[in-house]
Structures are given as C-alpha cells and as structure tokens.
Design a protein around this motif. Structure first.
Motif, PDB file in Angstrom:
ATOM      1  N   ASN A  60       0.832  -1.207  -0.133  1.00  0.00           N
ATOM      2  CA  ASN A  60       0.057   0.020  -0.163  1.00  0.00           C
ATOM      3  C   ASN A  60       0.793   1.335  -0.089  1.00  0.00           C
ATOM      4  N   GLY A  61       2.140   1.143   0.053  1.00  0.00           N
ATOM      5  CA  GLY A  61       2.585   2.501  -0.021  1.00  0.00           C
ATOM      6  C   GLY A  61       4.264   2.376   0.321  1.00  0.00           C
ATOM      7  N   ALA A  62       4.978   1.269  -0.085  1.00  0.00           N
ATOM      8  CA  ALA A  62       6.228   1.131   0.337  1.00  0.00           C
ATOM      9  C   ALA A  62       7.360   2.678   0.048  1.00  0.00           C
ATOM     10  N   GLY A  63       6.775   3.303  -1.150  1.00  0.00           N
ATOM     11  CA  GLY A  63       7.413   4.469  -1.006  1.00  0.00           C
ATOM     12  C   GLY A  63       7.355   5.535  -0.213  1.00  0.00           C
ATOM     13  N   HIS A  64       6.244   5.448   0.876  1.00  0.00           N
ATOM     14  CA  HIS A  64       6.022   6.232   1.788  1.00  0.00           C
ATOM     15  C   HIS A  64       6.813   5.802   3.132  1.00  0.00           C
ATOM     16  N   TRP A  65       7.266   4.846   3.201  1.00  0.00           N
ATOM     17  CA  TRP A  65       7.550   3.838   4.249  1.00  0.00           C
ATOM     18  C   TRP A  65       9.186   4.536   4.669  1.00  0.00           C
ATOM     19  N   LYS A  66       9.296   4.855   5.875  1.00  0.00           N
ATOM     20  CA  LYS A  66      10.526   5.542   6.304  1.00  0.00           C
ATOM     21  C   LYS A  66      10.490   5.232   7.758  1.00  0.00           C
ATOM     22  N   LEU A  67      11.747   4.402   8.212  1.00  0.00           N
ATOM     23  CA  LEU A  67      11.978   4.419   9.695  1.00  0.00           C
ATOM     24  C   LEU A  67      13.299   4.993  10.268  1.00  0.00           C
ATOM     25  N   GLU A  68      13.455   5.795  11.359  1.00  0.00           N
ATOM     26  CA  GLU A  68      14.441   6.315  11.864  1.00  0.00           C
ATOM     27  C   GLU A  68      14.643   5.602  13.280  1.00  0.00           C
ATOM     28  N   SER A  69      15.745   5.317  13.713  1.00  0.00           N
ATOM     29  CA  SER A  69      15.961   4.860  15.127  1.00  0.00           C
ATOM     30  C   SER A  69      16.846   5.741  15.783  1.00  0.00           C
ATOM     31  N   SER A  70      16.922   5.640  17.042  1.00  0.00           N
ATOM     32  CA  SER A  70      18.000   6.506  17.724  1.00  0.00           C
ATOM     33  C   SER A  70      18.039   5.950  19.342  1.00  0.00           C
ATOM     34  N   GLY A  71      18.907   6.533  19.899  1.00  0.00           N
ATOM     35  CA  GLY A  71      18.985   6.143  21.402  1.00  0.00           C
ATOM     36  C   GLY A  71      18.905   4.650  21.696  1.00  0.00           C
ATOM     37  N   ILE A  72      19.580   3.708  20.977  1.00  0.00           N
ATOM     38  CA  ILE A  72      19.650   2.643  21.383  1.00  0.00           C
ATOM     39  C   ILE A  72      20.516   2.255  22.242  1.00  0.00           C
ATOM     40  N   GLU A  73      19.904   1.831  23.445  1.00  0.00           N
ATOM     41  CA  GLU A  73      20.926   1.540  24.624  1.00  0.00           C
ATOM     42  C   GLU A  73      20.524   0.156  25.136  1.00  0.00           C
ATOM     43  N   ALA A  74      21.381  -0.529  25.650  1.00  0.00           N
ATOM     44  CA  ALA A  74      21.341  -1.869  26.337  1.00  0.00           C
ATOM     45  C   ALA A  74      22.367  -2.396  27.174  1.00  0.00           C
ATOM     46  N   TRP A  83      12.212   5.287  18.063  1.00  0.00           N
ATOM     47  CA  TRP A  83      12.005   5.371  16.608  1.00  0.00           C
ATOM     48  C   TRP A  83      10.806   6.042  16.094  1.00  0.00           C
ATOM     49  N   GLU A  84      10.805   6.479  14.933  1.00  0.00           N
ATOM     50  CA  GLU A  84       9.992   7.334  14.296  1.00  0.00           C
ATOM     51  C   GLU A  84       9.396   6.718  12.809  1.00  0.00           C
ATOM     52  N   ALA A  85       8.399   6.351  12.777  1.00  0.00           N
ATOM     53  CA  ALA A  85       7.874   5.801  11.425  1.00  0.00           C
ATOM     54  C   ALA A  85       7.052   6.583  10.669  1.00  0.00           C
ATOM     55  N   HIS A  86       7.396   6.483   9.301  1.00  0.00           N
ATOM     56  CA  HIS A  86       6.708   7.419   8.370  1.00  0.00           C
ATOM     57  C   HIS A  86       5.815   6.522   7.507  1.00  0.00           C
ATOM     58  N   TYR A  87       4.748   6.292   7.433  1.00  0.00           N
ATOM     59  CA  TYR A  87       3.869   5.315   6.604  1.00  0.00           C
ATOM     60  C   TYR A  87       2.291   5.554   6.104  1.00  0.00           C
ATOM     61  N   LEU A  88       1.776   4.948   5.396  1.00  0.00           N
ATOM     62  CA  LEU A  88       0.536   5.006   4.960  1.00  0.00           C
ATOM     63  C   LEU A  88      -0.396   4.228   5.832  1.00  0.00           C
ATOM     64  N   PHE A  89      -1.189   4.588   6.404  1.00  0.00           N
ATOM     65  CA  PHE A  89      -1.999   3.483   7.250  1.00  0.00           C
ATOM     66  C   PHE A  89      -2.908   2.775   6.265  1.00  0.00           C
ATOM     67  N   SER A  90      -2.924   1.614   6.440  1.00  0.00           N
ATOM     68  CA  SER A  90      -3.421   0.589   5.365  1.00  0.00           C
ATOM     69  C   SER A  90      -4.707   0.673   5.190  1.00  0.00           C
ATOM     70  N   ALA A  91      -5.525   0.905   6.581  1.00  0.00           N
ATOM     71  CA  ALA A  91      -6.975   0.902   6.575  1.00  0.00           C
ATOM     72  C   ALA A  91      -7.459   2.322   5.770  1.00  0.00           C
ATOM     73  N   VAL A  96       0.663   8.850   8.102  1.00  0.00           N
ATOM     74  CA  VAL A  96       1.203   8.805   9.599  1.00  0.00           C
ATOM     75  C   VAL A  96       2.760   9.004   9.645  1.00  0.00           C
ATOM     76  N   HIS A  97       2.857   9.948  10.804  1.00  0.00           N
ATOM     77  CA  HIS A  97       4.427  10.167  11.389  1.00  0.00           C
ATOM     78  C   HIS A  97       3.938   9.482  13.036  1.00  0.00           C
ATOM     79  N   ASN A  98       4.285   8.284  13.296  1.00  0.00           N
ATOM     80  CA  ASN A  98       4.243   7.874  14.663  1.00  0.00           C
ATOM     81  C   ASN A  98       5.788   7.814  15.264  1.00  0.00           C
ATOM     82  N   ILE A  99       5.793   8.424  16.646  1.00  0.00           N
ATOM     83  CA  ILE A  99       6.760   8.603  17.357  1.00  0.00           C
ATOM     84  C   ILE A  99       6.695   7.513  18.776  1.00  0.00           C
ATOM     85  N   ILE A 100       7.621   6.644  18.619  1.00  0.00           N
ATOM     86  CA  ILE A 100       7.313   5.521  19.693  1.00  0.00           C
ATOM     87  C   ILE A 100       8.521   5.469  20.469  1.00  0.00           C
TER      88      ILE A 100
END
Length: 163
Positions: A60-74, A83-91, A96-100
């Motif tokens: 539904n929109g691979a051209g709109h998909w982008k994921l950025e991750s940061s602050g990885i610690e363990a 992480w932040e995801a940019h995508y088209l919500f399939s429904a 959407v730009h979701n910040i997680i």
C-alpha cells in the motif's frame, strides 16, 4: 556496543528494510510484545505481526515508508530505543508519522524477551483515522476498537498464510 544493543540495532535496521524474518529472529521463542494495538505472546505470533505489517506496507505504500531509530541502549538485562515511522495507514491510506519509545528485556542468549512500545494514541489516531481519531482518540472505547480490529486482522492474516 553491548551485544544486546547490537541485537536492537539489527532489529531496527531490518525493520527499516521491512525484513520481517530478521526481525522475528531477534525474539526469544516465548517473547512477549505489547503496544497500543497488539498484545502478543511468542516469536511466531510476534513475527506474524511484523510479516503482516511489512506486507501491508509494501502493498500500500512502500514509497512512503521510512523508519528512523535513535537512542539505542542496552545492557545485560534491558534496553531501550526511540523510533519514528512514516507510512500510509493501510485501512485509510492516510499518512502517519508515529513517534515511539520501546523498552526491552533480553534472555541470557541475547534475544528479546519482552518488547513494549509506547506512543501517543490520540496523536496517532488523529493521523491514521482522521476526524474519528480527532474526536474519539482520547477514549478507551476507540483504543479497544483498534486493538480488536488489529487482533482480528492478524488472525485473518495468519489463517490465510496457513492455506
């Protein structure tokens, strides 16, 4: 870099490439996953969710998909990542730009034992659902509806895979 941080780096690199098989391999067989839409148990069920989401994103929109991750610690026991995801919500086809923020625990073998993602549900629902999300995104009833729909979609997806 701690080996568990390397596991998270491998996971998010694979996620950015929609490589669900590598993502699934980062989890322990009895892992658990929880976020605003899913509550899952076991590597197979968690991997199924990532397969479903990767398949929908490609379709539904691979051209709109982008994921950025940061602050990885363990460390030996736990970890975290932003992480932040940019995508088209399939429904709905809405952008959407979701910040997680994710928190993790690990097995002694360096696999993800628990994975908990948290994001602002109201912010997400306004983007993904439009007016209904704006008006009802704060309500527990909409969150329950989204969780129920997500669980149903995953069950349907997994059943179709078995055919």
């Amino acid at each position: 870099m701690h080996p568990n941080a390397q596991t998270l780096q491998r996971f998010y690199t694979a996620f950015g490439q929609l490589d669900h098989a590598t993502m699934q391999a980062c989890y322990a067989p009895d892992a658990s996953f929880d976020d605003e839409a899913f509550s899952l148990k076991g590597r197979e069920q968690i991997g199924g969710m990532w397969r479903m989401l990767a398949t929908a994103t490609r379709k539904n929109g691979a051209g709109h998909w982008k994921l950025e991750s940061s602050g990885i610690e363990a460390d030996d026991r736990s970890g975290r990542a932003h992480w932040e995801a940019h995508y088209l919500f399939s429904a709905t086809g809405r952008k959407v730009h979701n910040i997680i923020d994710g928190t993790f625990t690990f097995t002694p073998e360096g696999l993800i034992a628990t994975h908990r993602d948290r994001f602002n549900f109201w912010r997400w629902s306004r983007q993904a659902l439009g007016t209904p999300g704006l008006l009802l995104g704060w309500s527990p009833s909409l969150k329950r509806k989204v969780r129920s729909t997500a669980a149903g979609n995953l069950a349907k997806f997994l059943a179709q895979e078995k055919k």
